[in-house]
Design a protein around this motif. Sequence first.
Motif, PDB file in Angstrom:
ATOM      1  N   MET A   1       0.751  -1.244   0.060  1.00  0.00           N
ATOM      2  CA  MET A   1       0.088  -0.001  -0.005  1.00  0.00           C
ATOM      3  C   MET A   1       1.009   1.256  -0.199  1.00  0.00           C
ATOM      4  O   MET A   1       1.789   1.360   0.955  1.00  0.00           O
ATOM      5  CB  MET A   1      -0.904   0.064   1.193  1.00  0.00           C
ATOM      6  CG  MET A   1      -1.772   1.373   1.422  1.00  0.00           C
ATOM      7  SD  MET A   1      -2.938   1.116   2.654  1.00  0.00           S
ATOM      8  CE  MET A   1      -2.125   0.004   3.796  1.00  0.00           C
ATOM      9  N   ILE A   2       0.549   2.332  -1.091  1.00  0.00           N
ATOM     10  CA  ILE A   2       1.445   3.571  -1.127  1.00  0.00           C
ATOM     11  C   ILE A   2       0.659   4.342  -0.560  1.00  0.00           C
ATOM     12  O   ILE A   2      -0.454   5.049  -0.821  1.00  0.00           O
ATOM     13  CB  ILE A   2       1.547   3.851  -2.662  1.00  0.00           C
ATOM     14  CG1 ILE A   2       2.397   2.605  -3.075  1.00  0.00           C
ATOM     15  CG2 ILE A   2       2.506   5.033  -2.458  1.00  0.00           C
ATOM     16  CD1 ILE A   2       2.477   2.747  -4.741  1.00  0.00           C
ATOM     17  N   LEU A   3       1.425   4.963   0.821  1.00  0.00           N
ATOM     18  CA  LEU A   3       0.702   5.883   1.666  1.00  0.00           C
ATOM     19  C   LEU A   3       1.474   7.149   1.717  1.00  0.00           C
ATOM     20  O   LEU A   3       1.022   8.278   2.159  1.00  0.00           O
ATOM     21  CB  LEU A   3       0.482   5.448   2.990  1.00  0.00           C
ATOM     22  CG  LEU A   3      -0.799   4.516   3.341  1.00  0.00           C
ATOM     23  CD1 LEU A   3      -0.580   4.448   4.842  1.00  0.00           C
ATOM     24  CD2 LEU A   3      -1.774   5.471   3.272  1.00  0.00           C
ATOM     25  N   ASN A   4       2.697   7.011   0.853  1.00  0.00           N
ATOM     26  CA  ASN A   4       3.379   8.393   1.010  1.00  0.00           C
ATOM     27  C   ASN A   4       2.876   9.517   0.235  1.00  0.00           C
ATOM     28  O   ASN A   4       3.372  10.690   0.086  1.00  0.00           O
ATOM     29  CB  ASN A   4       4.828   8.033   0.675  1.00  0.00           C
ATOM     30  CG  ASN A   4       5.008   7.556  -0.770  1.00  0.00           C
ATOM     31  OD1 ASN A   4       3.786   7.072  -1.385  1.00  0.00           O
ATOM     32  ND2 ASN A   4       6.160   7.182  -1.247  1.00  0.00           N
ATOM     33  N   ARG A  26       6.826  16.374  12.975  1.00  0.00           N
ATOM     34  CA  ARG A  26       6.663  15.041  12.807  1.00  0.00           C
ATOM     35  C   ARG A  26       7.487  14.057  13.958  1.00  0.00           C
ATOM     36  O   ARG A  26       7.374  13.043  14.084  1.00  0.00           O
ATOM     37  CB  ARG A  26       7.280  14.690  11.265  1.00  0.00           C
ATOM     38  CG  ARG A  26       6.605  15.299  10.381  1.00  0.00           C
ATOM     39  CD  ARG A  26       7.063  14.856   8.900  1.00  0.00           C
ATOM     40  NE  ARG A  26       8.247  15.656   8.276  1.00  0.00           N
ATOM     41  CZ  ARG A  26       8.404  16.979   8.028  1.00  0.00           C
ATOM     42  NH1 ARG A  26       7.229  17.590   7.622  1.00  0.00           N
ATOM     43  NH2 ARG A  26       9.567  17.379   7.704  1.00  0.00           N
ATOM     44  N   LYS A  27       8.628  14.763  14.443  1.00  0.00           N
ATOM     45  CA  LYS A  27       9.501  14.203  15.425  1.00  0.00           C
ATOM     46  C   LYS A  27       8.603  14.062  16.747  1.00  0.00           C
ATOM     47  O   LYS A  27       8.491  13.126  17.242  1.00  0.00           O
ATOM     48  CB  LYS A  27      10.721  14.868  15.897  1.00  0.00           C
ATOM     49  CG  LYS A  27      11.488  14.445  16.856  1.00  0.00           C
ATOM     50  CD  LYS A  27      12.900  15.327  17.074  1.00  0.00           C
ATOM     51  CE  LYS A  27      13.802  15.177  15.916  1.00  0.00           C
ATOM     52  NZ  LYS A  27      15.190  16.170  16.315  1.00  0.00           N
ATOM     53  N   ILE A  28       7.814  15.134  17.188  1.00  0.00           N
ATOM     54  CA  ILE A  28       6.626  15.313  17.935  1.00  0.00           C
ATOM     55  C   ILE A  28       6.007  13.996  17.887  1.00  0.00           C
ATOM     56  O   ILE A  28       5.668  13.194  19.091  1.00  0.00           O
ATOM     57  CB  ILE A  28       6.112  16.385  18.251  1.00  0.00           C
ATOM     58  CG1 ILE A  28       6.940  17.519  18.718  1.00  0.00           C
ATOM     59  CG2 ILE A  28       4.808  16.336  19.051  1.00  0.00           C
ATOM     60  CD1 ILE A  28       6.365  18.740  18.499  1.00  0.00           C
ATOM     61  N   ILE A  29       5.494  13.806  16.787  1.00  0.00           N
ATOM     62  CA  ILE A  29       4.293  12.625  16.427  1.00  0.00           C
ATOM     63  C   ILE A  29       5.132  11.294  16.710  1.00  0.00           C
ATOM     64  O   ILE A  29       4.637  10.556  17.558  1.00  0.00           O
ATOM     65  CB  ILE A  29       3.699  12.489  15.102  1.00  0.00           C
ATOM     66  CG1 ILE A  29       2.808  13.923  14.937  1.00  0.00           C
ATOM     67  CG2 ILE A  29       2.886  11.391  14.850  1.00  0.00           C
ATOM     68  CD1 ILE A  29       1.862  13.993  16.069  1.00  0.00           C
ATOM     69  N   GLN A  30       6.165  10.926  16.110  1.00  0.00           N
ATOM     70  CA  GLN A  30       7.078   9.801  16.105  1.00  0.00           C
ATOM     71  C   GLN A  30       7.327   9.337  17.641  1.00  0.00           C
ATOM     72  O   GLN A  30       7.085   8.398  17.871  1.00  0.00           O
ATOM     73  CB  GLN A  30       8.182   9.857  15.244  1.00  0.00           C
ATOM     74  CG  GLN A  30       9.036   8.832  15.360  1.00  0.00           C
ATOM     75  CD  GLN A  30      10.463   8.874  14.341  1.00  0.00           C
ATOM     76  OE1 GLN A  30      10.595   9.999  13.959  1.00  0.00           O
ATOM     77  NE2 GLN A  30      11.549   7.831  14.449  1.00  0.00           N
ATOM     78  N   ASN A 112       0.433  -4.267  11.418  1.00  0.00           N
ATOM     79  CA  ASN A 112       1.984  -4.310  11.290  1.00  0.00           C
ATOM     80  C   ASN A 112       2.126  -3.073  10.796  1.00  0.00           C
ATOM     81  O   ASN A 112       1.488  -2.240  10.168  1.00  0.00           O
ATOM     82  CB  ASN A 112       1.998  -5.239  10.299  1.00  0.00           C
ATOM     83  CG  ASN A 112       1.976  -6.972  10.546  1.00  0.00           C
ATOM     84  OD1 ASN A 112       2.562  -7.203  11.483  1.00  0.00           O
ATOM     85  ND2 ASN A 112       1.332  -7.406   9.599  1.00  0.00           N
ATOM     86  N   ASP A 113       3.415  -2.602  11.253  1.00  0.00           N
ATOM     87  CA  ASP A 113       3.878  -1.138  10.617  1.00  0.00           C
ATOM     88  C   ASP A 113       3.947  -1.093   9.222  1.00  0.00           C
ATOM     89  O   ASP A 113       4.259  -1.913   8.247  1.00  0.00           O
ATOM     90  CB  ASP A 113       5.350  -0.840  11.152  1.00  0.00           C
ATOM     91  CG  ASP A 113       5.955   0.519  10.896  1.00  0.00           C
ATOM     92  OD1 ASP A 113       4.917   1.502  10.870  1.00  0.00           O
ATOM     93  OD2 ASP A 113       7.005   0.609  10.694  1.00  0.00           O
ATOM     94  N   ASP A 114       3.611   0.182   8.683  1.00  0.00           N
ATOM     95  CA  ASP A 114       3.567   0.398   7.036  1.00  0.00           C
ATOM     96  C   ASP A 114       4.786   1.148   6.822  1.00  0.00           C
ATOM     97  O   ASP A 114       4.772   2.439   7.691  1.00  0.00           O
ATOM     98  CB  ASP A 114       2.413   1.150   6.903  1.00  0.00           C
ATOM     99  CG  ASP A 114       2.305   1.577   5.087  1.00  0.00           C
ATOM    100  OD1 ASP A 114       3.368   1.485   4.679  1.00  0.00           O
ATOM    101  OD2 ASP A 114       1.393   1.544   4.691  1.00  0.00           O
ATOM    102  N   THR A 115       5.938   0.812   6.351  1.00  0.00           N
ATOM    103  CA  THR A 115       7.030   1.446   6.439  1.00  0.00           C
ATOM    104  C   THR A 115       7.223   2.671   5.412  1.00  0.00           C
ATOM    105  O   THR A 115       7.997   3.583   5.428  1.00  0.00           O
ATOM    106  CB  THR A 115       8.235   0.482   5.748  1.00  0.00           C
ATOM    107  OG1 THR A 115       7.825   0.023   4.714  1.00  0.00           O
ATOM    108  CG2 THR A 115       8.487  -0.486   6.776  1.00  0.00           C
ATOM    109  N   GLN A 118       7.041   7.013   7.549  1.00  0.00           N
ATOM    110  CA  GLN A 118       8.097   6.969   8.246  1.00  0.00           C
ATOM    111  C   GLN A 118       8.413   7.248   9.672  1.00  0.00           C
ATOM    112  O   GLN A 118       8.872   6.789  10.410  1.00  0.00           O
ATOM    113  CB  GLN A 118       9.471   7.451   7.463  1.00  0.00           C
ATOM    114  CG  GLN A 118       9.646   6.923   6.012  1.00  0.00           C
ATOM    115  CD  GLN A 118      10.787   7.470   4.976  1.00  0.00           C
ATOM    116  OE1 GLN A 118      11.434   8.657   5.852  1.00  0.00           O
ATOM    117  NE2 GLN A 118      11.284   7.026   4.298  1.00  0.00           N
ATOM    118  N   HIS A 119       7.560   8.337   9.873  1.00  0.00           N
ATOM    119  CA  HIS A 119       7.482   8.925  11.061  1.00  0.00           C
ATOM    120  C   HIS A 119       6.371   8.438  12.019  1.00  0.00           C
ATOM    121  O   HIS A 119       6.144   8.683  13.133  1.00  0.00           O
ATOM    122  CB  HIS A 119       7.587  10.396  10.980  1.00  0.00           C
ATOM    123  CG  HIS A 119       6.243  10.952  10.555  1.00  0.00           C
ATOM    124  ND1 HIS A 119       5.836  10.953   9.249  1.00  0.00           N
ATOM    125  CD2 HIS A 119       5.179  11.689  11.149  1.00  0.00           C
ATOM    126  CE1 HIS A 119       4.924  11.228   9.230  1.00  0.00           C
ATOM    127  NE2 HIS A 119       4.106  11.840  10.191  1.00  0.00           N
TER     128      HIS A 119
END
Length: 221
Positions: A1-4, A26-30, A112-115, A118-119
């Motif tokens: 699945m392409i989410l980017n 984005r760092k706050i969210i991650q 599962n994680d969707d790579t 990224q964040h």
Amino acid sequence: MILNQVIIAVNDKLYVKNPESSELGRKIIQHSINLIDEIGFEAFTFKKLGERIGSNESSLYRYFENKHKLLLYLSSWYWGWMEYRLVMETNNIPDPKTKLMKGIEILTEKINDDTSTQHINEATLNNIIIFEFTKTFMTKEVDQENREGFFIIYKKVVNRLKDMILEAHPTYPFAKSLASSIVEGSLHQHFLKDHLKTITDCNDTQSPTHFYQHLLEQILK
């Protein structure tokens, strides 16, 4: 699945500044996802998050008014991502029963994680939703927050499942109640499976997905 290439829309009243608009956001969210998963929402503070990411606590308040709004943001993002999956992964299934069973699988399976995002680690976020989601609306402010649209995405997911139920069984009289019970109940079953094992039949070989698909098979007879 392409989410980017896909933007998950979140109610802009949940944040002061859109965290997707900057590297710090984005760092706050991650790292908030990772920290809440590690220590729990009650122990989580912006001070601890600031220490984790090497940022002043005050800079976090430029993005979120408080940690409750942050949790609402994370849960809204999660349900937006789930709605996107529901649409994309069931859109081309013509048979209503098959479509419903696929919808139940998407909403009740362990994530599962969707790579491609990224964040955001969806597997870790799923753990937070299992543990903490009810804290987003079991508050004295729920009615006001509902009027402000904080739960719209979650309700859209439930109503999409409700529509699938009615497509497969047009005369079923409790489609909304069943849909909301499946969506929230699956989180509870995942919790019981991992922590209170003596009061659920779900385990490593018999998942909440199996339970809810079996339940729907009985209803659709």
